[in-house]
Write a protein that holds these residues in place. Structure first.
Motif, PDB file in Angstrom:
ATOM      1  N   GLN A 121       0.825  -1.209   0.000  1.00 36.47           N
ATOM      2  CA  GLN A 121       0.000   0.000   0.000  1.00 36.47           C
ATOM      3  C   GLN A 121       0.863   1.265   0.000  1.00 36.47           C
ATOM      4  OE1 GLN A 121      -3.426  -0.130  -0.308  1.00 36.47           O
ATOM      5  NE2 GLN A 121      -3.104   2.009  -0.786  1.00 36.47           N
ATOM      6  N   LEU A 122       1.923   1.263   0.791  1.00 45.80           N
ATOM      7  CA  LEU A 122       2.840   2.405   0.832  1.00 45.80           C
ATOM      8  C   LEU A 122       3.416   2.682  -0.555  1.00 45.80           C
ATOM      9  CD1 LEU A 122       4.565   4.505   2.511  1.00 45.80           C
ATOM     10  CD2 LEU A 122       6.253   2.669   2.730  1.00 45.80           C
ATOM     11  N   PHE A 123       3.873   1.635  -1.228  1.00 46.18           N
ATOM     12  CA  PHE A 123       4.465   1.795  -2.560  1.00 46.18           C
ATOM     13  C   PHE A 123       3.421   2.191  -3.599  1.00 46.18           C
ATOM     14  CE2 PHE A 123       8.089   0.082  -0.548  1.00 46.18           C
ATOM     15  CZ  PHE A 123       9.187   0.371  -1.351  1.00 46.18           C
ATOM     16  N   GLU A 124       2.240   1.590  -3.533  1.00 46.41           N
ATOM     17  CA  GLU A 124       1.168   1.955  -4.472  1.00 46.41           C
ATOM     18  C   GLU A 124       0.799   3.425  -4.313  1.00 46.41           C
ATOM     19  OE1 GLU A 124      -0.582   0.692  -7.068  1.00 46.41           O
ATOM     20  OE2 GLU A 124       0.647  -1.103  -7.050  1.00 46.41           O
ATOM     21  N   ASN A 125       0.672   3.873  -3.079  1.00 43.36           N
ATOM     22  CA  ASN A 125       0.318   5.268  -2.832  1.00 43.36           C
ATOM     23  C   ASN A 125       1.389   6.221  -3.370  1.00 43.36           C
ATOM     24  OD1 ASN A 125      -2.059   4.519  -1.574  1.00 43.36           O
ATOM     25  ND2 ASN A 125      -1.241   4.732   0.487  1.00 43.36           N
ATOM     26  N   LYS A 126       2.639   5.861  -3.190  1.00 48.34           N
ATOM     27  CA  LYS A 126       3.730   6.755  -3.575  1.00 48.34           C
ATOM     28  C   LYS A 126       3.989   6.752  -5.080  1.00 48.34           C
ATOM     29  CE  LYS A 126       6.833   9.715  -2.684  1.00 48.34           C
ATOM     30  NZ  LYS A 126       6.523  11.010  -2.119  1.00 48.34           N
TER      31      LYS A 126
END
Length: 195
Positions: A34-39
């Motif tokens: 989720q962190l990577f998708e958001n960024k």
């Protein structure tokens, strides 16, 4: 010229996970994704593309691209390494990435290396690379336009894009080959140390 600047703006080149954005607590795999998708979601080429998946993370772990996780949680150091892997995978093979990150993984897993400082240096260099890229791509577009203007063809705009694509692909190959040469040199040094 406006088209080139529009293209550069749409690339999302400034997307990097900063140290401040990395939680101080360990994360489960879904939280990492989720962190990577958001960024990086606006860096994707299309909506179907995935930034990071469970399969990718599992393959990185199996391939020993980062040191083992504990209790199914990923530490700040794991997130930094996954971020580096994300940036490297567009150019280097999995084996080359493993070779590149070997010493960092080894030292970090033994608490002999502070990955934060290295990652800050990487982010600084990446920022400078983006500045250089922006200047270089504008300069290249002028050179390409001047070359195409010499041709007598009614479809100059298409030819200009094709020549720009060929030029960028050529530069990409040159940089990739230079990176691979450095990986090979790292591998030679590592093998000598293992003997």
């Amino acid at each position: 010229m406006d088209q080139i600047q529009d293209m550069i703006d749409k690339l999302g080149l400034n997307n990097q996970i900063t140290l401040e954005e990395i939680p101080q607590i360990d994360l489960y795999m879904d939280q990492v994704i989720q962190l990577f998708e958001n960024k990086f979601s606006n860096s994707k080429r299309n909506e179907d593309e995935k930034v990071l998946t469970k399969t990718m993370i599992n393959n990185y772990a199996k391939g020993k691209l980062f040191f083992p996780i504990k209790n199914k949680k990923y530490s700040k150091e794991h997130l930094i390494l996954i971020s580096l892997i994300y940036q490297l995978k567009g150019v280097l093979s999995i084996n080359d990435i493993k070779e590149t990150l070997f010493k960092i993984n080894e030292k970090t897993s033994m608490n002999q290396f502070h990955l934060d400082g290295f990652y800050e240096s990487y982010l600084h260099v990446a920022s400078k690379n983006i500045e250089n890229f922006n200047e270089d791509i504008v300069a290249k577009s002028i050179v390409v336009k001047n070359e195409i203007d010499l041709l007598e063809d009614p479809e100059k705009e298409d030819l200009q894009k094709i020549l720009m694509i060929a030029s960028l692909a050529n530069m990409s190959n040159l940089y990739r080959r230079a990176a691979e040469k450095l990986v090979d040199e790292l591998a030679i040094v590592q093998k000598k140390k293992e003997k």
